[in-house]
Design an enzyme around this catalytic site. Structure first.
Site, mmCIF file in Angstrom:
data_model
loop_
_atom_site.group_PDB
_atom_site.id
_atom_site.type_symbol
_atom_site.label_atom_id
_atom_site.label_comp_id
_atom_site.label_asym_id
_atom_site.label_seq_id
_atom_site.Cartn_x
_atom_site.Cartn_y
_atom_site.Cartn_z
ATOM 1 N N HIS A 147 -6.350 -1.208 3.231
ATOM 2 C CA HIS A 147 -6.369 -1.576 1.624
ATOM 3 C C HIS A 147 -6.069 -3.183 1.669
ATOM 4 O O HIS A 147 -5.355 -3.641 2.457
ATOM 5 C CB HIS A 147 -5.283 -0.703 0.877
ATOM 6 C CG HIS A 147 -3.911 -0.937 1.393
ATOM 7 N ND1 HIS A 147 -3.054 -2.037 0.735
ATOM 8 C CD2 HIS A 147 -3.007 -0.520 2.188
ATOM 9 C CE1 HIS A 147 -1.854 -1.840 1.209
ATOM 10 N NE2 HIS A 147 -1.779 -0.906 2.012
ATOM 11 N N ASP A 171 1.514 -6.018 4.947
ATOM 12 C CA ASP A 171 1.221 -4.621 4.119
ATOM 13 C C ASP A 171 0.194 -5.222 2.994
ATOM 14 O O ASP A 171 0.961 -5.510 1.871
ATOM 15 C CB ASP A 171 2.484 -3.929 3.697
ATOM 16 C CG ASP A 171 2.015 -2.664 2.868
ATOM 17 O OD1 ASP A 171 0.792 -2.294 3.272
ATOM 18 O OD2 ASP A 171 2.900 -2.103 2.435
ATOM 19 N N GLU A 213 -4.128 0.478 -3.596
ATOM 20 C CA GLU A 213 -3.509 1.836 -2.393
ATOM 21 C C GLU A 213 -1.956 1.643 -2.893
ATOM 22 O O GLU A 213 -1.345 2.905 -2.773
ATOM 23 C CB GLU A 213 -3.574 1.310 -0.922
ATOM 24 C CG GLU A 213 -3.229 2.462 -0.199
ATOM 25 C CD GLU A 213 -1.641 1.897 0.220
ATOM 26 O OE1 GLU A 213 -1.132 2.981 0.867
ATOM 27 O OE2 GLU A 213 -1.072 1.210 -0.035
ATOM 28 N N GLU A 214 -1.692 0.628 -3.170
ATOM 29 C CA GLU A 214 -0.112 0.664 -3.504
ATOM 30 C C GLU A 214 0.377 1.416 -4.678
ATOM 31 O O GLU A 214 1.408 1.746 -4.899
ATOM 32 C CB GLU A 214 0.468 -0.876 -3.593
ATOM 33 C CG GLU A 214 0.489 -1.641 -2.280
ATOM 34 C CD GLU A 214 1.070 -1.342 -1.147
ATOM 35 O OE1 GLU A 214 2.103 -0.318 -1.519
ATOM 36 O OE2 GLU A 214 1.180 -1.863 -0.077
ATOM 37 N N HIS A 266 7.258 -4.821 1.540
ATOM 38 C CA HIS A 266 7.452 -4.776 -0.048
ATOM 39 C C HIS A 266 8.309 -5.637 -0.453
ATOM 40 O O HIS A 266 8.964 -5.793 -1.598
ATOM 41 C CB HIS A 266 7.772 -3.368 -0.678
ATOM 42 C CG HIS A 266 6.594 -2.317 -0.755
ATOM 43 N ND1 HIS A 266 6.227 -1.343 -1.492
ATOM 44 C CD2 HIS A 266 5.176 -2.502 0.109
ATOM 45 C CE1 HIS A 266 5.051 -0.836 -1.138
ATOM 46 N NE2 HIS A 266 4.657 -1.295 0.048
#
Length: 505
Positions: free
Chosen positions: A296, A308, A342-343, A464
């Site tokens: 992603h 991420d 995706e998140e 995150h």
């Protein structure tokens, strides 16, 4: 990496295949691409009889060359572009933001320069954005709290809510009705993170008459907080937010001594977000043996997302660029995919799989998926292909573990936990594999012995968070995963016969 559960706990897939009506941007096939066709079983993903020593030797030769050419230094240039995209656009690269668009433009330009035709697959999905995330202890020890409102959480009443805190029993996760047997009616309930989906906690809290649900996110360091999602949104019954572990533990300690009074103003707003996937195919290779390599491209809404999942997206891009000069050696089409949203629950990959017809699903040999491959306190984790997984998944796993072992690099298994873009593919019966250097996994003493780093801390302490920047990444593990990614991609670009055998094809 989508947050759904506590570290190392199994999560149910959240594929969200029908998350929204989606507009697919059409484009001509890549030059020279083999058109998809209703091939017979004999011409579909081959069985072992099609594998010859020369095919395997060809696969090993291309895999060795590509693994040597794909490097951390090459991927780092793409990571620098992703960092600029975030820096220039409010520090995030989340779906529906200008930062995501800037990242996608960079990927498109580099792929186009290498001779790929990039297709844009558009989609829309229901989303939720926070409007107010205010929480205060009003007595006996007044202070400000720092909640993160769960996506799709209902709102507190106009003007906010005032009331008392109720803490669930120490070992209760809030996943059973018995956990709420105490005096919770009309109170804000404090529960532990994990044990079950957030949706179940909200349903049980609402059934017990709770006025709100606060969840101790239980991460390291104590001030770390992460946003969660109530999915499906329809089950969200009470205002719900996560609290940093330090704040939650202090609340529980206060409540053990006497009543704790709170003020909560938790409000979100429903929106529709538009996003898209990027897809690019090798111009050669059989379409009925398509190998999907994806990650992603979007970040979480709370930070720039360089680990991420910029780390994986950068390495997928570098692999595509280095494979381009070897296109004549590709026997099975490789589709490079950069997933959006995706998140928010694997929306982009879910849309992609949902748009495949039965023939296209059958003709997808496997998917390779990577998450957070540059974690600073890393563990070398490979997706573990046993149990209730599509046939062929264990074969994909072995290709990765054998490659790492050949280089003298230990690995540990990573269960398919439903938290990344492999989930929609596996739900459709497509084998999957890949790996991660860790996200909100707590490093154990055994992992410290195997990989170094610090036990008792997260593999990625900036998961995150705003600190998930370029300076936070580990180049060594990035390069090691890049080698494995390149090796597996090239190997399957030539030979997928053993995966096909496992699938009975």
């Amino acid at each position: 990496m989508t947050l759904t559960r506590a570290p190392l706990r199994t999560a149910a897939p959240a594929c969200a295949l029908a998350c929204a009506a989606l507009l697919v941007a059409t484009a001509a096939p890549a030059p020279g691409a083999t058109p998809a066709s209703g091939a017979s079983a004999a011409s579909s993903v081959s069985g072992a009889s099609a594998r010859t020593p020369s095919v395997r030797a060809d696969a090993e030769r291309l895999a060795g060359r590509l693994a040597a050419e794909v490097t951390a230094a090459g991927a780092w240039r793409h990571l620098e572009a992703f960092q600029r995209a975030a820096d220039d656009h409010d520090g995030v690269r989340a779906a529906g933001t200008a930062g995501y668009d800037a990242s996608a433009r960079y990927v498109t330009r580099r792929l186009t320069e290498a001779g790929y035709q990039v297709r844009v697959q558009r989609f829309s999905f229901p989303d939720s954005v926070p409007v107010s995330q205010t929480a205060q202890v009003t007595g006996p020890d007044p202070r400000t709290l720092h909640p993160l409102l769960a996506r799709f959480s209902p709102a507190t009443p106009d003007g906010g809510w005032r009331g008392r805190l109720a803490v669930l029993p120490e070992k209760a996760y809030g996943c059973d009705a018995a956990d709420y047997a105490g005096d919770v009616r009309g109170h804000a309930v404090l529960a532990r993170y994990g044990g079950c989906d957030l949706a179940r906690k909200t349903e049980l809290a609402a059934a017990a008459g709770a006025a709100a649900l606060l969840v101790n996110v239980d991460q390291q360091p104590a001030a770390m907080n992460i946003r969660s999602t109530v999915r499906p949104p329809a089950v969200a019954r009470v205002p719900t937010a996560n609290l940093p572990r330090g704040e939650a533990e202090r609340l529980a300690a206060d409540a053990a001594r006497g009543p704790v009074d709170l003020f909560l103003d938790l409000r979100g707003r429903a929106v529709t977000t538009d996003s898209y996937n990027l897809l690019a195919d090798t111009p050669a290779g059989r379409a009925d043996r398509t190998v999907v390599l994806g990650s992603h491209l979007d970040s979480a809404t709370e930070g720039p997302g360089l680990n991420d999942n910029g780390s994986s997206a950068a390495m997928v891009l570098e692999t595509a660029l280095r494979l381009a000069p070897h296109r004549d050696e590709v026997r099975n089409r490789v589709r490079f995919a950069f997933w959006g949203a995706e998140e928010e629950g694997m929306i982009g990959s879910g849309h992609y799989v949902g748009q495949l017809n039965d023939r296209e699903r059958r003709e997808t040999a496997l998917v390779l998926n990577f998450e957070t491959i540059a974690s600073p306190n890393y563990a070398r984790m490979v997706y573990h292909g046993t149990g209730a997984v599509p046939p062929g998944t264990d074969t994909v796993e072995k290709v990765f573990t054998d490659r790492f072992a050949r280089r003298g690099l230990p690995t540990v298994p990573l269960e398919f936990d439903g938290r990344s873009d492999f989930a929609p593919f596996m739900a459709a019966g497509i084998p999957a594999g890949g790996g991660s250097a860790g996200y909100n996994h707590l490093k154990s003493p055994e992992w410290q012995r195997l990989f170094g780093g610090t036990a008792g801390e997260l593999t990625d302490p900036c998961y995150h968070q705003t600190c998930d920047t370029l300076s936070h990444l580990d180049r060594t593990i990035l390069g090691q995963f890049g080698d494995a990614m390149a090796w597996a991609t090239a190997r399957f670009a030539v030979d997928v016969s053993d995966v096909g055998t496992a699938r009975g094809r």
